[in-house]
Scaffold this motif. Structure first.
Motif, short mmCIF file in Angstrom:
data_model
loop_
_atom_site.label_atom_id
_atom_site.label_comp_id
_atom_site.label_asym_id
_atom_site.label_seq_id
_atom_site.Cartn_x
_atom_site.Cartn_y
_atom_site.Cartn_z
N MET A 190 -78.20 -51.44 52.16
CA MET A 190 -79.06 -52.53 51.70
C MET A 190 -78.28 -53.48 50.81
SD MET A 190 -82.21 -53.53 52.12
CE MET A 190 -81.89 -55.28 52.04
N ARG A 191 -77.40 -52.94 49.98
CA ARG A 191 -76.55 -53.79 49.14
C ARG A 191 -75.61 -54.62 50.01
NH1 ARG A 191 -76.81 -49.17 45.76
NH2 ARG A 191 -74.84 -48.35 46.56
N THR A 192 -75.09 -54.01 51.09
CA THR A 192 -74.23 -54.75 52.02
C THR A 192 -74.99 -55.90 52.65
OG1 THR A 192 -72.90 -52.78 52.53
CG2 THR A 192 -72.86 -54.57 54.14
N TYR A 193 -76.24 -55.63 53.06
CA TYR A 193 -77.07 -56.68 53.65
C TYR A 193 -77.25 -57.83 52.66
CZ TYR A 193 -81.24 -59.19 55.03
OH TYR A 193 -82.12 -60.20 55.32
N THR A 194 -77.60 -57.52 51.42
CA THR A 194 -77.86 -58.55 50.41
C THR A 194 -76.63 -59.40 50.16
OG1 THR A 194 -79.52 -57.13 49.36
CG2 THR A 194 -78.65 -58.95 48.05
N SER A 195 -75.47 -58.75 50.05
CA SER A 195 -74.22 -59.46 49.82
C SER A 195 -73.88 -60.35 51.01
CB SER A 195 -73.09 -58.46 49.56
OG SER A 195 -71.85 -59.11 49.43
N ALA A 196 -74.09 -59.83 52.23
CA ALA A 196 -73.77 -60.60 53.44
C ALA A 196 -74.66 -61.82 53.57
CB ALA A 196 -73.88 -59.71 54.67
N CYS A 197 -75.91 -61.73 53.10
CA CYS A 197 -76.80 -62.90 53.12
C CYS A 197 -76.21 -64.04 52.30
CB CYS A 197 -78.18 -62.52 52.58
SG CYS A 197 -79.27 -61.73 53.75
N ARG A 198 -75.72 -63.71 51.12
CA ARG A 198 -75.10 -64.74 50.28
C ARG A 198 -73.85 -65.30 50.95
NH1 ARG A 198 -76.37 -60.86 46.14
NH2 ARG A 198 -74.21 -60.13 46.21
N ASP A 199 -73.05 -64.41 51.52
CA ASP A 199 -71.82 -64.85 52.18
C ASP A 199 -72.11 -65.75 53.38
OD1 ASP A 199 -70.40 -63.37 50.34
OD2 ASP A 199 -70.03 -61.68 51.69
N LEU A 200 -73.18 -65.46 54.10
CA LEU A 200 -73.53 -66.27 55.26
C LEU A 200 -73.91 -67.68 54.84
CD1 LEU A 200 -74.10 -66.41 58.32
CD2 LEU A 200 -76.45 -65.74 57.81
N THR A 201 -74.71 -67.79 53.78
CA THR A 201 -75.09 -69.12 53.28
C THR A 201 -73.87 -69.91 52.84
OG1 THR A 201 -77.26 -68.29 52.56
CG2 THR A 201 -76.48 -70.33 51.55
N ASP A 202 -72.94 -69.22 52.17
CA ASP A 202 -71.70 -69.88 51.75
C ASP A 202 -70.87 -70.31 52.95
OD1 ASP A 202 -72.42 -69.45 49.13
OD2 ASP A 202 -71.14 -67.68 48.86
N LEU A 203 -70.81 -69.46 53.97
CA LEU A 203 -70.01 -69.76 55.15
C LEU A 203 -70.53 -70.99 55.88
CD1 LEU A 203 -67.79 -68.95 57.27
CD2 LEU A 203 -69.62 -67.71 58.46
N THR A 204 -71.83 -71.04 56.13
CA THR A 204 -72.37 -72.18 56.88
C THR A 204 -72.20 -73.49 56.11
OG1 THR A 204 -74.60 -71.69 56.01
CG2 THR A 204 -74.03 -70.79 58.18
N ALA A 205 -72.20 -73.40 54.76
CA ALA A 205 -71.93 -74.60 53.96
C ALA A 205 -70.47 -75.00 54.07
CB ALA A 205 -72.32 -74.35 52.50
N THR A 206 -69.57 -74.01 53.99
CA THR A 206 -68.13 -74.28 54.07
C THR A 206 -67.75 -74.88 55.42
OG1 THR A 206 -67.64 -72.46 52.55
CG2 THR A 206 -65.85 -73.22 53.96
N LEU A 207 -68.41 -74.43 56.48
CA LEU A 207 -68.11 -74.94 57.82
C LEU A 207 -68.69 -76.33 58.04
CD1 LEU A 207 -68.71 -71.74 60.01
CD2 LEU A 207 -66.51 -72.77 59.39
N GLY A 208 -69.52 -76.79 57.10
CA GLY A 208 -70.12 -78.11 57.24
C GLY A 208 -71.09 -78.22 58.39
N LEU A 209 -71.78 -77.15 58.69
CA LEU A 209 -72.72 -77.15 59.81
C LEU A 209 -73.97 -77.97 59.45
CD1 LEU A 209 -72.46 -73.38 60.81
CD2 LEU A 209 -71.36 -75.34 61.93
N PRO A 210 -74.63 -78.50 60.45
CA PRO A 210 -75.85 -79.28 60.18
C PRO A 210 -76.90 -78.43 59.47
CG PRO A 210 -75.12 -79.59 62.45
CD PRO A 210 -74.28 -78.49 61.88
#
Length: 251
Positions: A190-210
């Motif tokens: 569950m901690r892995t899931y929570t951390s990955a959620c934050r990382d996913l939001t950061d990734l999509t911002a870094t990639l400049g996705l719509p």
């Protein structure tokens, strides 16, 4: 879900699920239907062909290939499970989680999350480390909480394909101690899931996705959590597992 339960019960509750060669033959046509290499045969094959066709409508080829492959992996895992039952072998703990995900048909089920939430994610998201971490953590949480709820039933049937039973056998523990360890492993996932959620939001911002893609990715991540919780709530209430007699509530 209905199709999976019908096949799962056919495999788990009959002799065909304890003979790997017989099961391989039984699933042969279904494998071809899943992969699109042959036409459907029999009611289960026709139902699968209909389900795959309707699920794939409007989805891209990459998503369709992934969905079909994940359904095929589930069918192959059923044979792996039958081979262990036939030989009276308890799976090794280092390989069990990967096979458990496949046996549980979790990943093709999770593919449908993308469809329900707006369509296929781009490959740069779906195959990224954060999203893959999300998928695997969510899949493990569904499978392992299921194992906590079904351990008594499966032990009574002499079926060792349960993380609690695998852990108890490997570490020479009693079932209750092993269940406590599995519950702790669920907390870690569950901690892995929570951390990955934050990382996913950061990734999509870094990639400049719509913004539409970024919102879609976040919705998919949130839907996986709904899936985890919904499965747990259902499992604790259904008479299918005799849930009042298991370790899930305690854990």
């Amino acid at each position: 879900m209905a199709w999976l339960f019908l096949l799962d019960d056919r495999v788990d509750e009959s002799d065909v699920g304890r003979d790997a060669d017989l099961l391989e033959e039984y699933l042969h046509d279904l494998q071809g239907t899943a992969l699109g290499t042959r036409g459907a045969a029999g009611p289960m094959g026709q139902a699968l062909e209909d389900l795959v066709a309707r699920a794939s409508a409007g989805m891209g080829e990459v998503w369709q290939f992934r969905f079909r492959r994940n359904v095929s992996d589930y069918l192959s895992a059923c044979v792996w499970q039958a081979a262990h039952r036939q030989a009276g072998q308890v799976p090794r703990p280092d390989v069990f989680p990967r096979w458990r995900r496949a046996c549980g048909a979790i990943l093709p089920s999770f593919d449908l999350v993308e469809r329900a939430d707006g369509g296929a994610l781009p490959s740069c998201v779906s195959y990224s480390r954060p999203y893959q971490d999300l998928l695997l953590a969510a899949a493990d949480l569904v499978c392992w909480t299921n194992d906590l709820m079904t351990v008594d039933k499966e032990a009574a049937h002499g079926d060792p394909h349960n993380l609690v039973l695998v852990t108890a056998h490997d570490r020479r523990q009693d079932r209750r101690t092993a269940a406590t360890e599995v519950a702790a492993a669920c907390e870690h996932r569950m901690r892995t899931y929570t951390s990955a959620c934050r990382d996913l939001t950061d990734l999509t911002a870094t990639l400049g996705l719509p913004d539409t893609v970024r919102d879609h990715a976040d919705r998919c991540a949130a839907s996986l959590l709904v899936w985890i919780r919904g499965h747990l709530e259902w499992g604790l209430r259904t008479p299918r597992y005799g849930a009042r007699d298991t370790y899930a509530k305690e854990s």
